[in-house]
Design a protein around this motif. Structure first.
Motif, short mmCIF file in Angstrom:
data_model
loop_
_atom_site.label_atom_id
_atom_site.label_comp_id
_atom_site.label_asym_id
_atom_site.label_seq_id
_atom_site.Cartn_x
_atom_site.Cartn_y
_atom_site.Cartn_z
N PRO A 32 0.81 -1.22 0.00
CA PRO A 32 0.00 0.00 0.00
C PRO A 32 0.85 1.27 0.00
O PRO A 32 0.40 2.32 -0.48
N ALA A 66 -5.41 3.16 -4.21
CA ALA A 66 -5.18 1.72 -4.10
C ALA A 66 -6.45 0.90 -4.26
O ALA A 66 -6.48 -0.10 -5.02
N SER A 90 3.41 -2.61 5.80
CA SER A 90 2.04 -2.11 5.62
C SER A 90 1.50 -1.41 6.85
O SER A 90 0.50 -0.70 6.77
N LEU A 100 -4.91 3.02 5.12
CA LEU A 100 -4.92 2.52 3.75
C LEU A 100 -4.80 0.99 3.71
O LEU A 100 -5.47 0.33 2.92
N THR A 101 -3.93 0.45 4.55
CA THR A 101 -3.79 -1.01 4.58
C THR A 101 -5.11 -1.67 4.95
O THR A 101 -5.48 -2.69 4.35
N VAL A 104 -7.28 -1.74 1.96
CA VAL A 104 -6.79 -2.72 1.00
C VAL A 104 -7.21 -4.14 1.41
O VAL A 104 -7.69 -4.93 0.59
#
Length: 368
Positions: A32, A66, A90, A100-101, A104
């Motif tokens: 990410p 992402a 991450s 963000l991870t 994802v």
């Protein structure tokens, strides 16, 4: 120096490996973030092959699009293990606010992909319930890099990461949640963290905390920034280990002679003493029509690893590795081939000769 975080639009989010990673069992890799603020001195992500800048620990690119890119890519891919954290962690500090991870992993979960995360941060516990959900729908593994419990050494070599003690506590919670977990004891540094006492301390504590495996590995020194930075650091802080590194590595990126195999043999022996595997069991999805291929390939990969530790000829080792790749990447079920054609069918597989065919036959006959 405090890291700078910059928004970045990625063209692609997921990378398909040429062959499955027979250490971590990932078919795909995903990061990410491009860069990592943990600042680990030994990190070989500074090597040119990853295309990262020399200052990748000071300027981290945040892949803001992402999820959108993944939503476009994932429907075109065959479901298999996605490995995260192998190059850029991450769960580095920016993840606490950016999340963000987590976004994802939620996306991978919607598409029912198995997920594996390697980290040096206890921040991963924030998302533990998400990994439990991934594990129920496919498979999840959250494991941790720990190379020493010495706070001074860890603080010097991994200045931006959670402490090893914090990582062990996090691993304990992951184990309690029923998610696959363990430790990557990589890299063990010559003359610094590669002694039996350190290895045994890690192995025992991981086993007692519910870890399911301990993977051992040495340091690679790749030409350019990584090597220069690491060796300069040794000269300043560990001069007693510098000459050992120079003797073991010369100008190469791996150790010469028997040091590498001997180190892995010691890891295996110590793991055996404590009743914990030194390899990670390959995950197989229940509905996978080629499950038998993956199980046979795993046995071939393990045999190649055994031969590496035995310092067997490279020809023998590569024969098993190439056979493993061939079986793993077949589109036809190896059990069906054997049922219909017996050993003759196995001999049709690229890289499988008479000796390997007999060995595979022995694995197939009693049932997998």
């Amino acid at each position: 120096m405090k890291a700078q975080y910059v928004s970045y639009k990625a063209k692609s989010m997921i990378n398909r490996l040429r062959h499955v990673d027979d250490w971590f069992w990932g078919r795909y890799t995903l990061n990410p973030y491009r860069g990592c603020s943990h600042g680990c001195v030994y990190c070989d992500a500074r090597a040119n092959q990853y295309g990262l800048s020399e200052s990748f620990d000071q300027k981290v690119l945040v892949k803001e699009n992402a999820v959108a890119v993944l939503e476009r890519q994932l429907p075109r891919l065959k479901r298999d293990v996605v490995s995260m954290g192998g190059v850029c962690d991450s769960y580095q500090p920016i993840e606490k606010d950016r999340r963000l991870t987590k976004e994802v992993v939620e996306t991978l979960h919607r598409h029912r992909f198995p997920v594996q995360v390697l980290t040096k941060s206890d921040l991963v516990l924030r998302d533990l319930e998400l990994y439990r959900e991934v594990n129920r729908g496919a498979w999840a593994c959250v494991f941790f890099t720990i190379t020493t419990f010495d706070p001074y050494v860890a603080g010097q070599f991994e200045p931006g990461a959670s402490s090893p003690e914090e990582r062990l506590v996090a691993m304990t919670e992951v184990a309690k949640a029923g998610v696959t977990t363990g430790v990557a004891m990589m890299p063990l540094l010559p003359g610094i963290s590669d002694d039996d006492a350190n290895i045994a301390d890690i192995v025992k504590r991981v086993k007692d905390a519910g870890g399911q495996f301990v993977l051992g590995g040495g340091l690679t020194l790749k030409e350019g920034t990584q090597r220069e930075r690491y060796m300069t650091f040794l000269g300043m802080h560990y001069p007693q280990a510098l000459s050992l590194h120079q003797r073991l590595y010369g100008d190469g990126f791996e150790t010469r002679g028997s040091y590498g195999p001997e180190l892995l043999r010691r890891v295996r022996d110590i793991c055996a003493e404590h009743g914990i595997p030194d390899r990670m069991t390959r995950p197989i999805l229940p509905e996978d029509p080629l499950a038998a291929n993956k199980q046979i390939a795993e046995k071939l990969f393990l045999r190649a690893y055994d031969l590496t530790l035995e310092e067997a000829s490279s020809y023998r080792t590569w024969a098993y590795r190439k056979a493993a790749w061939a079986v793993d990447e077949m589109e036809e079920n190896i059990e069906s081939i054997y049922r219909q054609e017996d050993r003759k069918g196995l001999l049709r597989i690229k890289g499988i000769g008479k000796t390997l065919a007999r060995e595979i036959e022995g694995w197939l006959q009693p049932g997998l």
